[in-house]
Design a protein around this motif. Structure first.
Motif, PDB file in Angstrom:
ATOM      1  N   GLU A 304       0.815  -1.211   0.000  1.00  0.00           N
ATOM      2  CA  GLU A 304       0.000   0.000   0.000  1.00  0.00           C
ATOM      3  C   GLU A 304       0.853   1.269   0.000  1.00  0.00           C
ATOM      4  O   GLU A 304       0.598   2.197  -0.774  1.00  0.00           O
ATOM      5  CB  GLU A 304      -0.927   0.008   1.218  1.00  0.00           C
ATOM      6  CG  GLU A 304      -2.016  -1.046   1.188  1.00  0.00           C
ATOM      7  CD  GLU A 304      -2.934  -0.951   2.399  1.00  0.00           C
ATOM      8  OE1 GLU A 304      -3.138   0.174   2.892  1.00  0.00           O
ATOM      9  OE2 GLU A 304      -3.436  -1.994   2.852  1.00  0.00           O
ATOM     10  N   GLU A 305       1.862   1.318   0.876  1.00  0.00           N
ATOM     11  CA  GLU A 305       2.601   2.564   1.095  1.00  0.00           C
ATOM     12  C   GLU A 305       3.795   2.726   0.148  1.00  0.00           C
ATOM     13  O   GLU A 305       4.040   3.829  -0.361  1.00  0.00           O
ATOM     14  CB  GLU A 305       3.078   2.624   2.547  1.00  0.00           C
ATOM     15  CG  GLU A 305       1.937   2.628   3.557  1.00  0.00           C
ATOM     16  CD  GLU A 305       2.422   2.687   4.984  1.00  0.00           C
ATOM     17  OE1 GLU A 305       3.658   2.801   5.189  1.00  0.00           O
ATOM     18  OE2 GLU A 305       1.590   2.605   5.912  1.00  0.00           O
ATOM     19  N   ARG A 311      -5.762   0.081  -1.919  1.00  0.00           N
ATOM     20  CA  ARG A 311      -5.956  -0.649  -0.674  1.00  0.00           C
ATOM     21  C   ARG A 311      -6.784  -1.930  -0.827  1.00  0.00           C
ATOM     22  O   ARG A 311      -6.386  -2.985  -0.325  1.00  0.00           O
ATOM     23  CB  ARG A 311      -6.599   0.285   0.356  1.00  0.00           C
ATOM     24  CG  ARG A 311      -6.454  -0.181   1.795  1.00  0.00           C
ATOM     25  CD  ARG A 311      -7.057   0.863   2.722  1.00  0.00           C
ATOM     26  NE  ARG A 311      -6.573   2.200   2.386  1.00  0.00           N
ATOM     27  CZ  ARG A 311      -7.286   3.312   2.521  1.00  0.00           C
ATOM     28  NH1 ARG A 311      -8.513   3.250   2.983  1.00  0.00           N
ATOM     29  NH2 ARG A 311      -6.769   4.471   2.208  1.00  0.00           N
ATOM     30  N   ARG A 315      -5.089  -5.677  -0.061  1.00  0.00           N
ATOM     31  CA  ARG A 315      -5.587  -6.540   1.012  1.00  0.00           C
ATOM     32  C   ARG A 315      -6.088  -7.871   0.471  1.00  0.00           C
ATOM     33  O   ARG A 315      -5.857  -8.922   1.073  1.00  0.00           O
ATOM     34  CB  ARG A 315      -6.692  -5.818   1.783  1.00  0.00           C
ATOM     35  CG  ARG A 315      -6.158  -4.634   2.583  1.00  0.00           C
ATOM     36  CD  ARG A 315      -7.259  -3.864   3.295  1.00  0.00           C
ATOM     37  NE  ARG A 315      -6.708  -2.739   4.062  1.00  0.00           N
ATOM     38  CZ  ARG A 315      -7.423  -1.848   4.714  1.00  0.00           C
ATOM     39  NH1 ARG A 315      -8.746  -1.941   4.694  1.00  0.00           N
ATOM     40  NH2 ARG A 315      -6.850  -0.869   5.383  1.00  0.00           N
ATOM     41  N   PRO A 437      -3.447   5.492   3.202  1.00  0.00           N
ATOM     42  CA  PRO A 437      -4.099   5.703   4.506  1.00  0.00           C
ATOM     43  C   PRO A 437      -3.528   6.898   5.214  1.00  0.00           C
ATOM     44  O   PRO A 437      -2.381   7.270   5.024  1.00  0.00           O
ATOM     45  CB  PRO A 437      -3.799   4.394   5.262  1.00  0.00           C
ATOM     46  CG  PRO A 437      -2.570   3.856   4.597  1.00  0.00           C
ATOM     47  CD  PRO A 437      -2.642   4.271   3.188  1.00  0.00           C
TER      48      PRO A 437
END
Length: 438
Positions: A304-305, A311, A315, A437
């Motif tokens: 994700e980062e 996202r 997942r 996020p």
């Protein structure tokens, strides 16, 4: 209070115990072969002590293979078929897993056929090795000779009696039955099927716990099995083992440094160098833990980062991949089966090798994402093709290092799949899903 302190005290890591067991078995076996090869006590020791210890370990592995594969495949299919996840992402994820895992196994099988790491053992040494446990070896070899061929192989994929297939060790029939069960459980979303899936999850969790207990016995099994083999073969077995390790590492390297970059560049439109830089934390965690499941939190964070995967895609793909996308494990299984076939002089036809390819692809999907999770599948495949399963003792001695290497390939395959699928889904996902996020 004191007992808690004692329980909390860390012990020696398992891989060190495995290394010690490997060293004790090899050194003890070589000394016995060099100085006491014809001694009656050595024959009694290997016949009544070390060989039974190794066989007990193998029996424990065989005990777990059917419930492990059955439960893992059902859960994998059900997770793909979750109504909230099914559709484009699920289809692309399944396609990625099947295609990339097949490529990995093909690379492994080609490497074994090209480098022939299991050949070169003197005929008299191989004959002596095959003579041990004549009754057990004869039964296994007879199973291999009686194996069906041609259209019968395809028909046997569908079992007439799944219970009989499980009892007879027909792994591919059990896998087919498990896949059908999983698909049906996905279609029927009732209270009963939810209870069934929960029960299957419980079986899977129990299998993982039992595998953990069995693997703790591996250092003793390594010492016993390797002592038995090296006491009878001497230094010849070490040469074969070194060639095996080299073949596995080379095949994993081709998949890691050639296949993944090409897929990322062509389908993910991402620089392989940028990918490897961003994926480093997860790869290092995978190498140190030898567990895709243990690495999952780091894998999700990195995807994700660092890699910019949306996202929902990160997942879904990475979570499913931690249990089903085992490229390196499937490659290792194929190399191991063919290496031991060469080592024991068991000829495998092209049709049988294709069947092994399919078993390894399905076995990679069904293998547990924990250290040593592929060993039960390998043991069962060996028995299916008339290859003495006690040869797995050779592999156990170096399995820790190879497990670390193949886990890196497994986890990298999850992240590469997330990048490729995330890129193809970027336009379909809402903006909030693609934002990092807070």
């Amino acid at each position: 209070m004191q007992s808690n302190d004692v329980a909390a005290k860390p012990g020696m890591p398992l891989h060190w115990k495995m290394g010690i067991g490997f060293a004790v078995g090899v050194v003890g076996g070589l000394i016995a072969n060099l100085y006491f090869a014809d001694a009656g006590w050595l024959a009694a020791l290997t016949t009544y002590v070390t060989d039974p210890v190794g066989q007990l370990f193998l029996r424990l592995l065989f005990m777990l293979v059917i419930p492990l594969v059955f439960s893992a495949l059902i859960l994998g299919v059900v997770e793909i078929g979750n109504p909230q996840s099914l559709g484009r992402i699920g289809t692309k994820t399944l396609l990625w897993i099947m295609v990339v895992t097949t490529i990995a196994v093909v690379i492994g099988l080609v490497a074994v056929n090209v480098f022939q790491p299991g050949t070169g053992l003197p005929d008299e040494v191989r004959d002596s090795l095959m003579a041990q446990g004549a009754e057990r070896g004869g039964e296994i070899a007879q199973q291999g000779r009686e194996a069906p061929s041609g259209i019968q192989l395809l028909l046997n994929i569908v079992p007439r009696n799944p219970i009989a297939a499980a009892a007879g060790g027909d792994l591919i029939a059990v896998m087919f039955f498990a896949l059908m069960f999983g698909i049906a459980a996905t279609v029927i979303r009732s209270e009963g099927t939810r209870s069934f899936v929960s029960a299957v999850q419980g079986v899977y969790d129990i299998c993982l716990k039992l595998i953990g207990w069995v693997i703790k016995l591996a250092p003793y099994a390594v010492a016993a099995l390797l002592f038995t083999i090296t006491a009878r073969l001497g230094v010849d077995v070490l040469v074969q083992l070194a060639r095996f390790v080299g073949t596995v590492v080379a095949a994993l390297g081709v998949h890691f440094f050639i296949v993944f970059p090409l897929l990322l560049w062509i389908f993910g439109r991402m620089s392989p160098l940028a990918f490897f830089r961003g994926a480093q934390p997860a790869m290092l965690t995978a190498f140190s833990t030898s567990s895709s499941s243990a690495t999952l939190p780091t894998t999700l964070k990195v995807a994700e980062e660092n890699l910019g995967v949306p996202r929902p895609v990160a997942r879904f793909v990475c979570t499913l991949g931690a249990t089903a996308n085992m490229n390196g494990t499937a490659l290792f299984e194929g190399v191991t089966v063919l290496f031991l076939a060469q080592f024991y002089g068991v000829d495998l036809s092209m049709g049988q090798q294709v069947m092994i390819l399919g078993l390894c692809v399905m076995g990679g999907i069904g293998a547990a994402g924990v250290p040593g999770g592929s060993l039960p599948v390998i043991a069962m495949i060996l028995a299916m093709f008339g290859i003495p399963p006690e040869g797995i003792g050779l592999i156990l001695g170096v399995d820790r290092f190879l497990d670390m290497c193949r886990t890196v390939v497994n986890v990298t395959g999850d992240m590469a799949g997330a990048v490729v699928i995330g890129r193809s889904e970027a336009a379909e996902l809402p903006l909030a899903a693609t934002s990092p996020p807070d």
